[in-house]
Design an enzyme around this catalytic site. Structure first.
Site, PDB file in Angstrom:
ATOM      1  N   TRP A  75      -2.801   3.522  -5.792  1.00  0.00           N
ATOM      2  CA  TRP A  75      -4.098   4.115  -6.183  1.00  0.00           C
ATOM      3  C   TRP A  75      -4.163   4.618  -7.527  1.00  0.00           C
ATOM      4  CZ3 TRP A  75      -2.467   6.477  -1.116  1.00  0.00           C
ATOM      5  CH2 TRP A  75      -2.414   5.627  -0.034  1.00  0.00           C
ATOM      6  N   GLY A  76      -3.077   4.449  -8.320  1.00  0.00           N
ATOM      7  CA  GLY A  76      -2.938   5.279  -9.654  1.00  0.00           C
ATOM      8  C   GLY A  76      -2.158   6.623  -9.454  1.00  0.00           C
ATOM      9  N   ASP A 125      -9.985   3.391  -3.420  1.00  0.00           N
ATOM     10  CA  ASP A 125     -10.928   2.084  -3.139  1.00  0.00           C
ATOM     11  C   ASP A 125     -12.391   1.742  -3.711  1.00  0.00           C
ATOM     12  OD1 ASP A 125      -8.509   1.878  -1.489  1.00  0.00           O
ATOM     13  OD2 ASP A 125      -9.462   1.758   0.393  1.00  0.00           O
ATOM     14  N   ASP A 175       0.786  -1.307  -0.008  1.00  0.00           N
ATOM     15  CA  ASP A 175       0.025  -0.027  -0.111  1.00  0.00           C
ATOM     16  C   ASP A 175       0.829   1.436  -0.032  1.00  0.00           C
ATOM     17  OD1 ASP A 175      -2.522   1.154  -0.075  1.00  0.00           O
ATOM     18  OD2 ASP A 175      -3.257   0.174   1.582  1.00  0.00           O
TER      19      ASP A 175
HETATM   20  C1  GAL Z   1      -6.007   1.227   1.267  1.00  0.00           C
HETATM   21  C2  GAL Z   1      -6.198   0.208   0.022  1.00  0.00           C
HETATM   22  C3  GAL Z   1      -7.298  -0.702   0.436  1.00  0.00           C
HETATM   23  C4  GAL Z   1      -6.948  -1.518   1.689  1.00  0.00           C
HETATM   24  C5  GAL Z   1      -6.784  -0.609   2.738  1.00  0.00           C
HETATM   25  C6  GAL Z   1      -6.137  -1.179   4.099  1.00  0.00           C
HETATM   26  O1  GAL Z   1      -5.044   2.079   1.012  1.00  0.00           O
HETATM   27  O2  GAL Z   1      -6.288   0.675  -1.020  1.00  0.00           O
HETATM   28  O3  GAL Z   1      -7.469  -1.739  -0.593  1.00  0.00           O
HETATM   29  O4  GAL Z   1      -5.838  -2.351   1.576  1.00  0.00           O
HETATM   30  O5  GAL Z   1      -5.896   0.515   2.458  1.00  0.00           O
HETATM   31  O6  GAL Z   1      -6.002  -0.247   5.201  1.00  0.00           O
END
Ligand code: GAL
Length: 384
Positions: A165-166, A187, A130
């Site tokens: 996230w692109g 998300d 992430d």
């Molecule tokens: C976001 C990610 C999600 C999930 C989440 C967990 O940044 O895009 O898919 O992993 O964090 O905290």
């Protein structure tokens, strides 16, 4: 790498985040692995069981290592991985390029090689990485390259799922990082608007993914029906209809996104199971050449369009989508697909959802499609 084909086609599996967020534990993962086999998902091609955020202690151990939360995972992560492997499945985990994960657990920043070694020692096969709490002065591109290098040298084949996230024009450099996936969107949540917006956001990016490096539009919400423990993801949204979930699955399949299930597969209903295991749809997603589809716009390109994906056997996969709120006629002129009707070339069309052979068409194919619905076709090019 032992497996030189690792990640050649989009991975298929399950991820804990959409439904369970922080509420994860050993039992859940084991039961999910059991359900993946018993429900037929494994036979359909799903293989990764992935634990997302919130699995570790809030602090690293004495030697700077990541430590699994002993309350959630009383036998440690190796035991969980062993169980998943004993079912003939693969095991995935989650970390982050910043100092902390999005939920505030330790991230891998400046610990990349140590963490890769830890994951390898536990038997991890897949790492989602992430982008939260990245120091503001650090270049994200470099951090993804760093973790990729660490994974490629940890002594175990670990598929690298980059999740930024692109941001930072990820499609322009991700190939060179060695990652097998790149999240291109924010998300997903369990609503039709979210599905629609994520798909539309990638219409002009389909050319950037290919074998070994797939555009990840985020995990599936098929079959969740609002069943997340997180209000934002879906608890309050109430979820989608089965038709909307089927359109979602069709979009993700033809756009070559990974197929990572987000619902509770221990409790799937029959419709969800049939959607997720449709072999004709999965075959489109798993085509070895992984060619991104091109867009044939309809009369309202923001909602009505077709996606055409050349398949390795010479046929075409065609998705005709009505993401709008009114019934629509979707027209697919064969001229726009390089098919010269005057030369007698036509398409023999099979519907991938009804499995019916609809016969041979020349010049065009048209369908009247209900709101939020689609047609997903496999078309064999024939000379008449
Ligand atoms: C976001 C990610 C999600 C999930 C989440 C967990 O940044 O895009 O898919 O992993 O964090 O905290």
């Amino acid at each position: 790498m032992q497996n030189k084909y690792l990640g050649i086609t989009p991975p298929m599996g399950w991820n804990s985040w959409n439904t369970f967020t922080h509420a994860i534990n050993e039992e859940l993962i084991k039961e999910t692995a059991d359900a993946m086999v018993a429900s037929g998902l494994k036979d359909a091609g799903y293989e990764y069981v992935v634990i997302d955020d919130c699995w570790s202690l809030r602090q690293r151990g004495q030697n700077g290592e990541l430590v699994a939360d002993p309350e959630k995972f009383p036998h440690g992560m190796k035991a969980v991985a062993d169980y998943v492997h004993s079912k003939g499945l693969k095991f995935g985990m989650y970390s982050c390029d910043g100092t902390h994960t999005c939920a505030g657990y330790p991230g891998s920043f400046e610990h990349e090689f140590q963490d890769a070694a830890t994951f390898a020692s536990w038997g991890v096969d897949y790492l989602k990485y992430d982008n939260c709490y990245k120091p503001a002065h650090m270049d994200g591109e470099m951090l993804y390259k760093r973790m990729s290098l660490a994974l490629r040298n940890c002594g175990r084949d670990i598929l690298f799922s980059a999740c930024n996230w692109g941001h930072d024009d990820v499609w322009s450099w991700i190939q060179g990082s060695g990652a097998q996936l790149f999240r291109s969107t924010g998300d997903i949540v369990d609503s039709w608007e979210s599905i629609k917006n994520l798909a539309l956001s990638q219409m002009n990016k389909t050319a950037y993914s290919g074998p070994f490096c797939h555009n990840d539009i985020d995990m599936l919400v098929v079959g969740m029906y609002g069943g997340s423990n997180d209000e934002y993801i879906g608890g309050k949204l109430g979820g989608c209809t089965d038709v909307e979930y089927r359109t979602h699955f069709s979009l993700w399949a033809i756009m070559n996104s990974p197929l990572m299930i987000g619902c509770d597969i221990r409790k799937m209903n029959q419709v969800t199971k049939e959607t997720l295991t449709n072999p004709d749809v999965i075959a489109i997603n798993q085509d070895i050449e992984c060619r991104g589809p091109y867009v044939v716009p309809g009369h309202d390109p923001a909602a009505i369009f077709s996606l055409v994906k050349p398949m390795s056997d010479g046929s075409l996969a065609i998705g005709m989508f009505n993401l709008g709120d009114k019934k629509a006629q979707v027209n697919l002129p064969f001229w726009d697909m390089g098919i010269p009707a005057a030369a007698g070339v036509g398409l023999e069309i099979t519907d991938c959802w009804s499995h019916e052979n609809e016969g041979r068409f020349t010049e065009r194919y048209a369908a009247s499609i209900e709101p939020h619905d689609c047609k997903l076709l496999r078309a064999k090019v024939s000379l008449g």
